[in-house]
Design an enzyme around this catalytic site. Structure first.
Site, PDB file in Angstrom:
ATOM      1  N   SER A  91     -35.836   9.575 -47.402  1.00  0.00           N
ATOM      2  CA  SER A  91     -34.737  10.548 -47.274  1.00  0.00           C
ATOM      3  C   SER A  91     -34.542  11.002 -45.826  1.00  0.00           C
ATOM      4  CB  SER A  91     -34.992  11.719 -48.220  1.00  0.00           C
ATOM      5  OG  SER A  91     -33.814  12.456 -48.453  1.00  0.00           O
ATOM      6  N   ASP A 109     -31.849   7.630 -53.175  1.00  0.00           N
ATOM      7  CA  ASP A 109     -32.901   8.347 -52.463  1.00  0.00           C
ATOM      8  C   ASP A 109     -34.220   8.293 -53.240  1.00  0.00           C
ATOM      9  OD1 ASP A 109     -34.483  10.449 -51.372  1.00  0.00           O
ATOM     10  OD2 ASP A 109     -32.679  11.487 -50.690  1.00  0.00           O
TER      11      ASP A 109
END
Length: 590
Positions: free
Chosen positions: A100, A444
């Site tokens: 991320s 993600d």
């Protein structure tokens, strides 16, 4: 990089199957290119250890893990790397694996030729960029209209050019494969970027080996399908290209790092917060006028009965504003029928929208008797009619309209991370979860574990010591607890974790925790905000509030400096512990 002063102080997998005709690799273990890069990196690590006066003949594999956490993580990651370099520890690191927000920092460093040569300079550039640079409407719009020409356009594209660009103040048109030469020299840690396959999360299979999908400068793919099945990879340059039955049938341009940043960092908040952000950015694009937008729209005046000469863009702007509201209210579970009524009223008198008005009338009459899926399809049909009614062929759709329509469609079906599945109909893999899907939907990795442990642990890579720098919002030990559960489910050696003890420390953690056992890696864990660098639980709480993951306003330079210093303190205050454990492992291996 600073050098440590004197006195401060695996098993190779067999070569796998390589399909020359398609560039698909089915094998256990890492690629030959990665092996060569890591071998050179280990030589540097060994030299560094010997310069410390350590009579070592084998270097331990040290993996630095940097977690997700939006812009907070990106800034903290820069602080960690700067300080590791400053105290001379960076030359002992073999791998750098990110999730991320931390990947935003990593991607910036790996695509700049001098990014690693002077990390203080990179840190200063980060501070300058966050204060001086701005999100540029025209750059974002041009990028999105270009992206919308691709068949695999998704909300990830939108996210990349809106929120990620807005937060980082940076667009990267470089490709990940462009960092190969830098990685292959062994002068920098070998990078790993983590995502997860959303299909397996939806199926409740996220705690499985095959749910993780990685990107390196050389390859992208599934590191391991299960304990008995090798991994599956494709060249990073061909990620997104179309394959069938192992054959490359349509090559696409390699995705740039601006897109990959959106892919790696697509889960910064809950769904409704993300929807609100997307709605607000869509309205920006619709409201703001620019030469680029006019060219992309192909605006021209139209004679409207009873209204005279009207600029087409004014009509479209009014209608598109209503369409944004319609899609937003439907996707958030609200009552969208009043919006349909308002839309119908505003279309009155425009012959171009006569079919659309009839469709709205039918939707108003039958919406209560139709399922949610049927309503979604009816809204998509309406959007298609409104926005594409004057295009005889797909290629004739004006770029701005195509971008808006595709974004609406992706919103309705919540489509993220779309890419062609390089394993589609691939006969050598029997798992239909992997081969029956024409498209993959990657997201993600923080949706699974907010740290890339699965990518540096066996059976993927054999790491001896993990330095886990955790920038997560909330529980600073969640990544450790989630990883312990993952390893138990997958039968992977991992140190024991006392959840009760960690829960007691969660509100005011220390700056250092160590987890180890006779078999498996040593894990050193460093929560970003702790009672050492913050001083008290009250300050920890304030820091967490100030640096919330989904913070939309700019950081001041004082805030950036504070975040960098908090991260650096976690390295500086624990330098001797880190170095001592690395030296202990090096002695044991020699």
């Amino acid at each position: 990089m600073a050098l440590l002063q004197r006195g401060s102080c695996g098993t190779m997998n067999p070569p796998g199957k390589y399909d020359e005709s398609s560039d698909i690799h089915i094998r256990s273990g890492i690629s030959e290119e990665e092996k060569a890069a890591v071998k050179k990196r280990k030589e540097l690590v060994l030299t560094t250890l010997r310069n410390l006066g350590l009579n070592a003949n084998k270097a331990p594999v040290v993996s630095v893990l940097v977690s997700g956490g939006g812009l907070r993580a990106a800034i903290a990651c820069q602080g960690i790397l700067s300080e590791l370099s400053n105290v001379g520890l960076l030359d002992l690191v073999t791998y750098l694996a990110g999730v991320s927000g931390s990947t935003w920092c990593m991607s910036s460093l790996y695509t700049k030729s001098d990014g690693w040569q002077n990390l203080q300079k990179a840190e200063n550039e980060l501070r300058r960029r966050l204060q001086k640079d701005k999100w540029n409407f025209s750059h974002a719009l041009t990028g999105l209209c270009m992206a919308a020409k691709r068949d695999d356009y998704s909300l990830t594209d939108f996210w990349s050019y809106t929120l990620v660009y807005f937060l980082t103040k940076e667009l990267l048109d470089a490709n990940l494969s462009g960092s190969r030469s830098q990685s292959e020299t062994g002068t920098v840690p070998y990078p790993i970027f983590a995502t997860v396959d959303h299909y397996f999360k939806r199926k409740g299979k996220e705690k499985t080996l095959k749910s993780w999908f990685e990107f390196t400068p050389h390859e992208a793919g599934y590191p391991k399908l299960d304990l008995s099945t090798p991994g599956a990879y494709v060249s990073t340059t061909l990620y997104g290209s179309k394959f069938k039955a192992g054959k490359l049938i349509q090559q696409e341009a390699e995705r740039d790092l601006s897109y990959l940043r959106g892919l790696f960092g697509s889960a910064l908040a809950d769904r409704n917060s993300i929807l609100t952000s997307i709605r607000d950015f869509l309205l920006k694009f619709i409201h703001q006028d620019s030469t680029e937008k006019q060219n992309l729209l192909g605006l021209y005046p139209k004679e409207i009965e009873g209204k005279g000469l009207v600029l087409e863009g004014d009509i479209l702007k009014t209608i598109m504003e209503e369409l944004v509201t319609l899609v937003y209210i439907f996707t958030t579970g609200g009552d969208y029928l009043p919006v349909l009524e308002s839309l119908q009223f505003k279309m009155a008198g425009y012959k171009d929208f006569s079919q659309s008005q009839r469709m709205i009338t039918k939707m108003l009459q039958h919406s209560r008797q139709t399922s949610s899926d049927q309503q979604r399809q009816s809204i998509l049909d309406l959007l298609t009619e409104v926005l594409k009614h004057d295009a005889k062929e797909e290629r004739n759709i004006r770029p701005f309209i195509q971008f808006i329509w595709k974004t609406f469609k992706c919103l309705l079906f919540w489509t993220w991370g779309t890419t062609n599945n390089f394993l589609y109909k691939y006969g050598d893999i029997k798992d239909k979860d992997l081969t029956d899907r024409e498209n993959l939907y990657l997201m993600d990795a923080g949706l699974d574990i907010n740290c890339a442990y699965p990518l540096v642990l066996p059976p993927v890579r054999d790491t001896d010591i993990i330095l886990s720098f955790d920038f997560s919002e909330g529980d600073p030990f969640l990544t450790i607890k989630d990883t312990a559960k993952y390893c138990k489910a997958c039968n992977i050696p991992f140190p024991p974790v006392d959840e009760d003890k960690l829960d007691q420390d969660a509100e005011a953690p220390s700056d250092f925790y160590i987890f180890e056992r006779e078999k498996g890696p040593v894990v050193m864990h460093f929560p970003l905000f702790n009672k050492v660098n913050c001083g008290s639980p009250e300050v920890i709480k304030k820091r967490r509030e100030t640096f919330a993951t989904f913070r939309f306003d700019d950081y001041s330079d004082d805030e950036v400096r504070q975040l960098l210093e908090d991260a650096k303190a976690n390295v500086r205050n624990n330098k001797e512990r880190i170095l001592g454990k690395i030296c202990t492992l090096a002695r044991a291996a020699s």
